[in-house]
Design an enzyme around this catalytic site. Structure first.
Site, PDB file in Angstrom:
ATOM      1  N   GLU A 151      78.080 -17.994  -4.100  1.00 51.08           N
ATOM      2  CA  GLU A 151      79.321 -18.671  -4.502  1.00 51.08           C
ATOM      3  C   GLU A 151      80.134 -19.093  -3.282  1.00 51.08           C
ATOM      4  O   GLU A 151      80.333 -18.324  -2.349  1.00 51.08           O
ATOM      5  CB  GLU A 151      80.192 -17.742  -5.355  1.00 51.08           C
ATOM      6  CG  GLU A 151      81.543 -18.381  -5.668  1.00 51.08           C
ATOM      7  CD  GLU A 151      82.489 -17.486  -6.449  1.00 51.08           C
ATOM      8  OE1 GLU A 151      82.123 -16.363  -6.800  1.00 51.08           O
ATOM      9  OE2 GLU A 151      83.617 -17.948  -6.699  1.00 51.08           O
ATOM     10  N   ASP A 217      88.525  -5.869   6.058  1.00 49.68           N
ATOM     11  CA  ASP A 217      89.667  -6.722   6.356  1.00 49.68           C
ATOM     12  C   ASP A 217      90.757  -5.868   6.984  1.00 49.68           C
ATOM     13  O   ASP A 217      91.168  -4.867   6.414  1.00 49.68           O
ATOM     14  CB  ASP A 217      90.163  -7.343   5.035  1.00 49.68           C
ATOM     15  CG  ASP A 217      91.319  -8.301   5.272  1.00 49.68           C
ATOM     16  OD1 ASP A 217      91.611  -8.599   6.445  1.00 49.68           O
ATOM     17  OD2 ASP A 217      91.928  -8.749   4.281  1.00 49.68           O
ATOM     18  N   ASP A 219      94.602  -6.198   8.460  1.00 49.01           N
ATOM     19  CA  ASP A 219      95.713  -7.127   8.471  1.00 49.01           C
ATOM     20  C   ASP A 219      96.906  -6.437   9.120  1.00 49.01           C
ATOM     21  O   ASP A 219      97.258  -5.319   8.738  1.00 49.01           O
ATOM     22  CB  ASP A 219      96.044  -7.521   7.020  1.00 49.01           C
ATOM     23  CG  ASP A 219      96.978  -8.707   6.974  1.00 49.01           C
ATOM     24  OD1 ASP A 219      97.940  -8.720   7.763  1.00 49.01           O
ATOM     25  OD2 ASP A 219      96.748  -9.610   6.159  1.00 49.01           O
TER      26      ASP A 219
END
Lengths: 554, 503
Positions: A151, A217, A219
Site C-alpha cells: 500500500e 518513530d 519525535d
C-alpha cells in the site's frame, strides 16, 4: 502534521507571490540538449552584478505569466550564479533562498510554498530515487507481490488523503506520482491481495496485512517536558542530540539483542527520525511480536500524572546496562550542560521528587533555595556531595544510586512513539519525501549505525537540503557546466565501462551522498535476500551450501 | 507466510504414502488419552448421544464464562483458581494419572478426558463463527488450560511437555557460565546460576517475556529459564487453537443438520458477554438534558477517568488521540448527539481554527458515531463506549496523554490529590482506595468512591426497596457509572420508574 510556529526567517517578502517558473516536465535527458543554447545566451548576457540580477527578477516575473511551460522561460530564469556557494538574490527560484544555518526555516507562508505542485513535480521528476525505493520495498530486482501488493498512501496538495494505492512496478508508481503530485506519501504493509482489489474480495478476512518493515518513530515533541532549548515543532542542534542518543541506544538493541542487520534511520524532515528495519524476519513479524519488541525497548512510561516514569527491575536487564553505558556521557554533556533542566525551580523540584531520601531532599532544597540559579551540573554533583556528608542518617546509598540511574534514564532514554511500531497496518512517511512544513527532504541518516557511528553523530538536521535548494543546485550545475564547455558537457560522467553516461539530476546536488547511502543500504538488503533465497532452495533439495555467497554481484 | 507454507507441506505429506492409504481401514482408533492435559490437536471421532453433546458443552461453557468473568473483575490468578476450582470439580473434573489405582488409566479417567476433549471441540464449532468469538474463546480456553497446567503433577506435566516435541535447545554449562552475569540480570528471581537451567529459542516464540524484559536476548535468540516453559506452552496453545479455529470457521456450514445447529446457536448466544460490553440500557436516560452546553455540569456524575479527561481538556483545550477516543465514545454513550458532540469538541478546542478542526478532528468524531467510514462501521452505528476492562488493559497512557484509568495509571500520590480535588476527602475512603489499588483491584476502588459519594441515596433506595440488589451491582463500565450516579442524584425528579435502569 502541525505547522511550524517559527517565523519565516530568511525569505524575502517577494517570495510570497512569485511562483517557481516551471521546468518543462521532461526527463533530464531531454532538457540538456534543447536548452543548452538559450542557457548559454543567458549566461553571456548576464555577467555578475546586482543590477542585472534585478533585471532577472523582472524577467522572471513576466515570463511566469506568459510561458510557464516553455523551455525558454525555464532557461532565461536560470540565473547563472545561483550556485549554492554564492547564493545571490536568486530571482527565478526565490524559494531556494537558503535558510540561515542554525535556524529552522519553516514559516507558515513557507509551508504552502514547499508543497507547490510545480516544485513537487520537478522534485519527483528529477530527484526522487524511485528505482532504489522500488528495490528496497521489493527486495529483489524482479517485480514481486512484495511491491505490487504494497500500500501507498498519498497526501495530495489539497490535503485529500488517498489510501490503498498500489503499483506493479517502479515506473508505474513514478508515473502516478507525477500525475498526482502528492505533497507527501506514506508506505504501508504488503497485503494478502492487491490493495486496489480489496473491495472485490468476498471475505473481509481475505484482505489483511502480511508483512511490513518494522518501524520506529522518535519525535522531539515527546521530549518537551525535559528540553529547555526549544519546544513544539522547533529544533536546534542541542535538542537533536536527544535523537542522536536514541538512535544509538535503539540501534544497538536491535542489532545485538534481536539480531537485525538492515536498519536504516531516516530524518523525518522536521523534528524526529524513523527507523526502517528491512530484515526478512523483521518484515514478517506479526503484531504480537511487534508489540513485544516495542515493549522491550520502552522504558519511560506513564503520562504527565504518572509520577515516576522509569520503573525498572534490579538487577538491571543487560539491555539497560548497555543503554546506561551509552547514555552516561550524553547525560553529562547534553543534559547537564546543554539542556540544564534542573536550573529552573520547577526542574529542580522534579529532580527532588525523584530522589528517595526525605532528609537528603530537605537538605538539598535548603541549599538550592539559598543559592538560586545554580546550574544543573552543580546540582547533580550536590546530590552525592551532600549524601557523603551524612545529612541523612537513614540514607540508603544503593537506593540513591538506583534513583540516580533512573533519573539518568528518564532524561536520556529514547522516547519512542510505540504505537507506530506495534501494528503492521501503520503507515509511515516514505524516505526522500519532502516535509511540507520545512521543505527538507527526508534523507537517510545512516544505513548502518553500528559501523558508521560518525554518520549518526555528525548528522545535522538543519543542514539537510530543502527541495528548493536542490532544484537550484541542478540549475546551477547546468549553467555552470554549459557556461564552461558549451552545450555538450551537461553533466556526463565516465562509468566503469569507459562509456560516457549522463549524470542524473540528483547527482548534481547535495542529495547525492544521501541517495548513495540509500543505494548502499538497499544493496545490502537485496544481497541478504538473494542469499536467503538460495539457502532456502538448497535446503529444499537437501544440499547445504557451505560457501558463503559473499561475492555475489548485482 | 512461512507458517502457511509449513502447513501446506504437512498436508501434502499426509497424502504421500498412497499405498498405505489405499489399505487404510476407515475405522477411527479410539483415543486413549495418556495425559491429563490435552493440546486438542486431534478431533474426536467416536459417536456420542445428542444429550451428551449438549450437556457436555453447557458444562464447559459454564466454566469458561466464569473464567472470563473473573478476568473482567481483575481477579488475580490465585483468586481465579480458588473460584474456579470447585466449579471444575463439579462440571468438568479431570484427574491426574496418579489418582487412579497404580497410575493405570482406568475407565473413570478415560471418561473425564473424553468429556473434556469432546466438549472442547463442540464449543469450537459454536464459537468459530466470528472473529470476536474466536478470540474470546481462544483466550478463555488458554486460561483454562493454564489453570490445569499449573495444578498438574510435576512428573506428568514433564511427560506431557515432552510429548509435544518442541524444538528447544538447552544452554550448555560452558555457555551458561560465560553469560552468567547477563543471564542472572535478565532473569528476575534467580540469584544463583546453579538454581536454574536455560534453554535457547527464537525470541519470537516468547513475545510475552521479551515485552516485559524478563529474558536475556542475544542476536535474536532468547535465553529462557526452565520455569518459563509455562508461558511458552501457553503461547503455543493459543497459537494452535487460533489457527484451528480459523480453519473451523472455513469448514462447510452445518446448516443442514437440524439436530446440531440449534444447539450450537443456543450455545453461541449463551456466550454473550457476561459484562463489560456496552448495551443500550447503559445509556438511555430519557428526559435528561444532555447537550453540548451542560457537559460541564454533568461531569460531576462522571467516573474519575472521564473527569480527568474533562479537566485535562478544559486545562489544555486539547486532548491527545486516545483521550479523544475514550472521551468521545463515553459522551456518545451518555446520549450526546453527534451534532452536540461536534459542537462540544469545537468549543473545547479553543486554540485551533475551524479549518484545522474540520480537517483533523471532525472526521474522527463522525467516525465514532458511525456517520462516516466503511459500511460495517455505519451499519454498526460506530463504536461502543469503552468498558473498564478495555480502558484498564489497552493503550496505557504515555507522556502527555490523559486517557486510561486514574486508579491504574496514576501514581498513588497523584491519584489521592485528584480524588481530594473532586471532593473525596474522607480518610477511610482514601485509605481503602489505596489498598484496592495496591491489590490491583482498580474497579473496586472506583466503586468504593462511587458508593461513598452516593452513600445517602444508596441507603435510601435500599431502605425503600425501590432498587433491586442487582441494580447496585459492581460497576464495570464508565457509562453505567454515569447513569447510576445521575439517577441516584435525581431520585424522584426523573419521570418515575420507567427511566430506571434494568441491568
Amino acid at each position: 502534521m502541525s505547522h511550524s510556529e517559527s517565523p519565516p526567517v530568511s525569505s524575502p517578502p517577494r517570495d510570497n507571490d512569485i511562483s517557481l517558473p516551471d521546468a518543462p516536465p521532461l526527463t533530464g535527458e531531454e532538457e540538456g540538449g534543447s536548452q543548452s543554447t538559450p542557457t548559454n545566451e543567458q549566461t553571456n548576457g548576464t555577467s555578475t552584478g546586482s543590477n542585472i540580477n534585478l533585471d532577472n527578477l523582472f524577467d522572471a516575473d513576466s515570463s511566469d505569466e506568459e510561458a510557464l511551460n516553455s523551455s525558454a522561460a525555464f532557461a532565461t530564469s536560470s540565473p547563472p550564479e545561483s550556485s549554492s556557494s554564492q547564493n545571490p538574490p536568486s530571482s527565478s527560484l526565490p524559494t531556494a533562498t537558503a535558510p540561515l544555518p542554525g535556524t529552522t526555516s519553516a514559516g507558515g507562508g513557507a509551508g504552502a510554498k514547499y508543497t507547490d505542485p510545480q516544485i513537487m513535480s520537478q522534485f519527483y521528476t528529477r530527484l526522487f530515487p524511485f528505482r532504489t525505493l522500488f528495490h528496497w520495498l521489493n527486495h529483489s530486482p524482479k517485480p514481486s507481490p512484495s511491491f505490487s501488493n504494497r500500500e501507498f498512501a498519498f497526501t495530495l496538495s489539497n490535503d485529500a488523503y488517498l489510501r490503498y494505492q498500489s503499483y506493479p512496478t517502479a515506473d508505474l508508481l513514478r508515473k502516478d506520482i507525477l500525475r498526482l503530485i502528492p505533497s507527501r506519501f506514506e508506505i504501508g504493509p504488503v497485503y494478502t491481495a492487491n490493495p486496489r482489489d480489496r473491495k472485490t474480495l468476498r471475505k473481509s478476512t481475505a484482505f489483511r496485512p502480511l508483512a511490513k518493515e518494522v518501524v520506529f518513530d522518535i519525535d522531539l515533541t515527546d521530549y518537551d517536558d525535559i528540553r529547555t532549548c526549544c519546544d513544539k515543532a522547533n529544533i536546534c542542534l542541542k535538542c537533536w542530540s536527544f535523537v542522536t542518543m536514541s538512535i544509538k541506544v535503539v540501534d544497538a538493541a536491535l542489532r545485538e539483542d534481536f539480531g537485525f542487520e538492515h536498519i536504516m534511520w531516516v530524518y523525518s524532515g522536521r523534528r524526529g527520525a524513523h527507523a526502517w528495519i528491512s530484515d526478512k524476519v523483521a518484515r514478517e513479524m506479526d503484531d504480537e511480536m511487534r508489540k513485544a519488541l516495542a515493549g522491550y525497548l520502552e522504558v519511560i512510561k506513564g503520562g504527565a500524572q504518572g509520577g515516576k516514569r522509569v520503573n525498572v527491575k534490579r538487577p538491571l536487564h543487560p539491555h539497560l546496562v548497555r543503554s546506561l553505558a551509552l547514555l552516561r556521557p550524553y547525560f553529562q554533556t547534553v543534559i547537564l550542560e546543554d539542556q540544564d533542566p534542573f536550573e529552573s525551580e520547577k526542574g529542580a523540584e522534579r529532580l527532588l521528587s525523584l530522589l528517595p531520601d526525605p532528609a537528603l531532599v530537605a537538605a538539598l532544597r535548603k541549599k538550592w533555595d539559598a543559592a538560586p540559579g545554580r546550574s544543573s551540573n552543580r546540582k547533580w554533583a550536590d546530590i552525592d556531595a551532600l549524601a557523603a556528608t551524612g545529612v541523612s542518617k537513614t540514607l540508603d546509598t544503593k537506593k540513591l544510586q538506583e534513583a540516580k540511574q533512573d533519573i539518568l534514564l528518564e532524561y536520556t532514554y529514547p522516547r519512542l512513539d510505540v504505537e507506530v511500531s506495534k501494528k503492521r497496518i501503520h503507515l509511515l512517511k516514505s524516505p526522500f519525501v519532502v516535509h511540507p512544513g520545512t521543505g527538507r527532504v527526508c534523507v537517510p541518516i545512516t544505513g548502518n549505525a553500528s559501523t558508521n557511528p560518525k554518520e549518526v553523530e555528525s548528522f545535522d538536521p538543519l543542514s539537510v537540503p530543502t527541495v528548493t535548494e536542490l532544484l537550484a543546485q541542478v540549475d546551477a550545475y547546468k549553467s555552470a557546466t554549459s557556461g564552461a564547455d558549451g552545450d555538450i558537457m551537461d553533466g556526463f560522467v565516465a562509468d566503469g565501462l569507459s562509456k560516457v553516461r549522463k549524470l542524473l539530476d540528483w547527482e548534481k546536488t547535495d542529495l547525492k551522498g544521501y541517495v548513495e547511502r540509500f543505494d548502499a543500504f538497499v544493496k545490502e538488503v537485496l544481497r541478504a535476500e538473494a542469499r536467503g533465497k538460495r539457502e532456502r532452495e538448497e535446503d529444499g533439495e537437501g544440499v547445504h551450501g557451505v560457501n558463503g555467497p559473499d561475492g555475489m554481484e548485482f | 507466510m512461512i507458517k502457511s507454507d509449513i502447513q501446506r507441506l504437512d498436508a501434502k505429506r499426509r497424502h504421500v504414502n498412497e499405498r498405505k492409504k489405499q489399505f487404510a481401514v476407515a475405522v477411527y482408533k479410539q483415543q486413549d488419552y495418556p495425559h491429563r492435559l490435552n493440546f486438542y490437536e486431534l478431533p474426536p471421532t467416536s459417536e456420542i448421544s445428542l444429550e451428551d453433546f449438549e450437556q457436555w458443552a453447557i458444562h464447559r461453557l459454564r466454566i469458561l464464562a466464569e473464567i472470563e468473568a473473573c478476568s473482567f473483575r481483575n481477579k488475580t490468578p490465585q483468586e481465579t483458581a480458588a473460584h474456579i476450582e470447585p466449579l471444575l470439580k463439579k462440571y468438568l473434573p479431570l484427574s491426574a494419572n496418579s489418582a487412579a489405582a497404580g497410575g493405570v488409566i482406568d475407565q473413570r479417567l478415560r471418561d473425564e478426558r473424553e468429556k473434556d476433549h469432546y466438549s472442547h471441540f463442540i464449543l469450537r464449532l459454536a464459537f468459530s463463527g466470528t472473529e470476536d468469538l474466536r478470540r474470546r474463546f481462544a483466550r478463555v480456553e488458554t486460561m483454562l488450560f493454564k489453570l490445569r497446567y499449573q495444578t498438574d503433577d510435576g512428573r506428568e506435566r514433564r511427560a506431557f511437555v515432552e510429548s509435544l516435541n518442541f524444538d528447544w535447545e538447552m544452554v550448555t554449562g560452558d555457555e551458561k557460565r560465560q553469560l552468567g552475569e547477563q543471564l542472572l540480570a535478565a532473569t528476575p528471581g534467580v540469584k544463583k546460576l546453579d538454581e536454574e537451567n536455560w534453554f535457547r529459542v527464537d525470541w519470537t516464540l516468547v513475545p510475552e517475556l521479551v515485552e516485559y524484559r524478563t529474558v536475556f536476548l542475544r542476536r535474536g535468540q532468547a535465553y529462557v529459564p526452565m520455569r518459563e516453559q509455562t508461558s511458552m506452552i501457553m503461547t503455543e496453545f493459543t497459537n494452535r487453537l487460533e489457527k484451528a479455529l480459523e480453519l473451523t470457521s472455513r469448514a462447510p456450514r452445518l446448516d443442514e443438520d437440524d439436530r446440531l445447529s440449534p444447539i450450537l446457536n443456543h450455545l453461541t448466544k449463551n456466550f454473550a458477554t457476561p459484562d463489560g460490553a456496552y448495551n443500550d440500557s447503559d445509556a438511555a436516560l430519557p428526559g435528561a438534558p444532555i447537550n453540548a452546553s451542560n457537559i460541564d455540569s454533568l461531569s460531576q456524575h462522571f467516573p474519575l477517568c472521564m473527569k480527568n479527561l474533562h479537566s485535562t481538556l478544559r486545562q489544555n483545550s486539547h486532548l491527545k488521540h486516545f483521550g479523544r477516543l475514550q472521551y468521545t465514545f463515553f459522551l456518545k454513550g451518555i446520549g450526546l448527539s453527534l451534532e452536540d458532540c461536534l459542537i462540544f469538541w469545537r468549543h473545547s478546542f479553543k486554540l485551533i481554527t475551524d479549518d484545522t478542526f474540520n480537517k483533523e478532528y471532525k472526521y474522527n468524531i463522525r467516525h465514532a458515531y458511525g456517520d462516516v467510514g466503511g459500511d460495517a462501521n455505519r451499519r454498526g452505528r460506530g463504536y461502543s463506549p469503552y468498558s473498564c476492562q478495555k480502558i484498564l488493559t489497552e493503550h496505557p497512557p504515555g507522556p502527555g496523554e490523559a486517557h486510561g484509568c486514574p486508579y491504574r495509571h496514576f501514581s498513588i500520590d497523584n491519584l489521592t490529590s485528584m480524588l481530594q480535588a473532586t471532593g473525596v476527602n474522607e480518610r477511610d475512603v482514601l485509605k481503602g482506595v489505596k489498598e484496592d489499588v495496591e491489590k490491583k483491584r482498580y474497579h473496586i476502588a472506583c466503586n468504593r468512591v462511587f458508593e461513598w459519594t452516593h452513600k445517602g441515596e444508596i441507603k435510601k433506595v435500599k431502605d425503600d426497596g425501590t432498587w433491586e440488589a442487582a441494580e447496585l451491582d459492581t460497576i464495570v463500565h464508565p457509562n453505567a457509572y454515569f447513569k447510576r450516579s445521575y439517577l441516584l442524584r435525581n431520585l424522584g425528579k426523573m419521570a418515575g420508574d420507567n427511566v430506571r435502569t434494568k441491568e
